[in-house]
Write an enzyme that holds these catalytic residues in place. Sequence first.
Site, short mmCIF file in Angstrom:
data_model
loop_
_atom_site.label_atom_id
_atom_site.label_comp_id
_atom_site.label_asym_id
_atom_site.label_seq_id
_atom_site.Cartn_x
_atom_site.Cartn_y
_atom_site.Cartn_z
N ILE A 11 0.83 -1.21 0.00
CA ILE A 11 0.00 0.00 0.00
C ILE A 11 0.87 1.26 0.00
O ILE A 11 0.60 2.22 -0.73
CB ILE A 11 -0.98 0.00 1.21
CG1 ILE A 11 -2.00 -1.13 1.06
CG2 ILE A 11 -1.67 1.35 1.37
CD1 ILE A 11 -3.00 -0.95 -0.08
N THR A 90 1.05 0.59 7.76
CA THR A 90 1.77 -0.57 8.31
C THR A 90 0.83 -1.78 8.29
O THR A 90 -0.37 -1.63 8.11
CB THR A 90 2.22 -0.29 9.77
OG1 THR A 90 1.06 -0.07 10.57
CG2 THR A 90 3.14 0.90 9.86
N GLU A 143 -10.89 5.88 5.04
CA GLU A 143 -11.76 5.29 4.01
C GLU A 143 -11.28 3.93 3.55
O GLU A 143 -12.07 3.04 3.26
CB GLU A 143 -11.86 6.26 2.82
CG GLU A 143 -12.88 5.88 1.78
CD GLU A 143 -14.30 5.90 2.31
OE1 GLU A 143 -14.81 4.81 2.60
OE2 GLU A 143 -14.89 6.99 2.45
N GLY A 201 -2.98 -16.77 -4.36
CA GLY A 201 -2.48 -15.70 -3.50
C GLY A 201 -3.57 -14.76 -3.01
O GLY A 201 -3.31 -13.64 -2.56
N ASP A 215 -11.75 -10.83 9.58
CA ASP A 215 -11.56 -9.61 8.80
C ASP A 215 -12.89 -8.85 8.63
O ASP A 215 -12.96 -7.64 8.87
CB ASP A 215 -10.99 -9.99 7.43
CG ASP A 215 -10.86 -8.81 6.50
OD1 ASP A 215 -10.18 -7.83 6.87
OD2 ASP A 215 -11.44 -8.85 5.39
N LYS A 219 -14.26 -4.99 10.12
CA LYS A 219 -14.87 -3.93 9.30
C LYS A 219 -16.24 -3.54 9.87
O LYS A 219 -16.62 -2.37 9.84
CB LYS A 219 -14.98 -4.39 7.85
CG LYS A 219 -13.59 -4.47 7.22
CD LYS A 219 -13.58 -5.32 5.97
CE LYS A 219 -12.19 -5.36 5.38
NZ LYS A 219 -12.07 -6.36 4.32
#
Lengths: 331, 156
Positions: A11, A90, A143, A201, A215, A219
Site C-alpha cells: 500500500i 503498516t 476510508e 495468492g 476480517d 470492518k
Amino acid sequence: MNVIIVGFGFIGKETVRALYKKMDIIKRLDEEFRIIGISDSKGYIYNEKGLNLEKLINIERLSDYMAYNESGSAEELIEKRDVDLMVEATPTNIKNGEPGLTFIRKALKRGIHVVTSNKGPLVVAFKELTTLAKMNNCQLLYEGTVAGALPVFSLVRKCLQGDKIRRIMGILNGTTNYILSKMYFEGTSFELALKEAQERGITERDPSYDVDGIDAACKIVILANALMNKDIRFEDVKRTGIRRITQEAVSLAKKANYAIKLIGVIDKRIEVAPKLVPINHPLCVHGTLNAIHIESDLAGRITLIGYGAGKETVSAIMNDIFTILKDLRKS
Amino acid sequence: MKFDLTIALPDRPGQLVKALEPIAKNGGNIISIIHEREEPSTGIIPVSLVVDFPSKLNLKETINDLKNSGVAIIRAEEIIDTTHITVILVGRVDLRKFTENKMKKVKILGFEVSSPTSEDTCLKLELEVPAEFVEEVMDHLRKIAEAENVLLLSPI
C-alpha cells in the site's frame, strides 16, 4: 503540505506511485505539497525539501534510496518538524493494533492529520483515536479500512448528512466471496475452493483471518462505530465463518434462488455469518467483489459495489488526502 | 386488523347498501368487495369483503347489526399476513427439535434433504410464518441451532 508515509509495503508503494501520477492535480491544490519522509520497519528516509518521487517509484526496498537511515524509527520521523499529514500503511494487527496504533496516537497528539488504510488501530481504539483527533484539531480519515475503494464513509458523511442510517449489511471480504462464488458456479467443495484461493495468492497460508469472518468482523466494528454511533469492540460482533458450508448447502440454496454469502450486518443484531442472499438482490455479487448495502430513513436503500483489497485501496487513501488538502484550503 | 367478511344477500335492489351501512357505522374501511350475481339468479348472492376494522370488537358489533337486519354471515375471520421464509440447516439435524413448541404458528410448506457426503446433513425448510412472528420464530431457530451445534442459514 508536508507528508510522511509510514510503511513501505504494497500500500505504501502504491500510494507513492499514485501521488507521483497525480502530482499535477495535487500541486494545483497546494504548490508546496511534498513527501518529506517515508519509513519501513527498519528505518526511514527523510528530506525536509521533499523526496524524489521519480526515484521512489523505481525502488523495491526503501534502503535502495540514498541516505537511508538504518537505525531510525517511524516515531522519529513523526517527531520531525513541520509534518502536516501522515499516511499510515503498516501491516494490520487486530490484537493490539500495533505498530500502527502507537504511530497514529503520536501523530494525532502532535496535531498531524492522519490517513490510514490499517484496520487494526481503529478496531482496537476507535473512540480513543477519534476523540484524540478532535481534541488536537486534526483529521483522522480511514476510508481504505473498509471495503478498499468503496467510498462508504465519504458517501454517508458527505451525501447522507440528513439521513439516519438504520441498517448496514455487506460482503466485506473478497476472499470468502471468491471461495463461495467458486462453490456456487463450479460446484467445488469448500476445501478445493480454499486451496485454489491460496494458490492464487488471494488468501494467506493461514486462512482463518478470512474464512472465520475475523476480517469482516473488524470492518463491522469500524462501520458501526463510525456510521451508526455505536461503541462496540471486536468481541461484540457475533461471528460465524464459512468452514461448515458444504457443496450440498450451496446447491440447495441455489435451487431456491439464493446464493450463500458471508454477510456482515449491523442493525439490532451485530454479526458476521453466512446468509442466504436472493440472487436478484444487489448484494449478490460474485468473485472477489465487495458490496455494502445501506438502509437509511430518507434515502432508502443504497448499494456500493467494487473491489475491497489490492491497489484499488489507494483510491481511498488518495481521496482522504485530497479531502484534507481541500479542507485546509478552505480554512 | 383485516378481516374476510362474506355475507349472503337477497337478490333484491338496495340490499348491498343496507349491508354496508353497519360496516361504516362500526369504523370499518372496505378494502375490497366481490359481488358475483349469477344468471339465472338463485335468489341469494354471496358478497365477499375485505374490511379493515380498528379491533375485533368492531367486527363483532358489525356482525350483530348485520344479523339483526336479516343478513346471513357465511364467514368472518381475521386475515393473517404471512411471510415465506427459506432456511437451510447444516449439521446433525434433529428436525423435531426445530419444529416443536413455538413453531406451532409456523406451517412447513416443504423440505428437502441433500444426500450427505460428509457427516453433516443439509436440510432446506420452506416455512410460512405470520408476519408479526417472523422475528420470534427466527430467534427461536437461532437458539435451537446454537444448542444443537447446527449451522443455520437464513435469508438477509
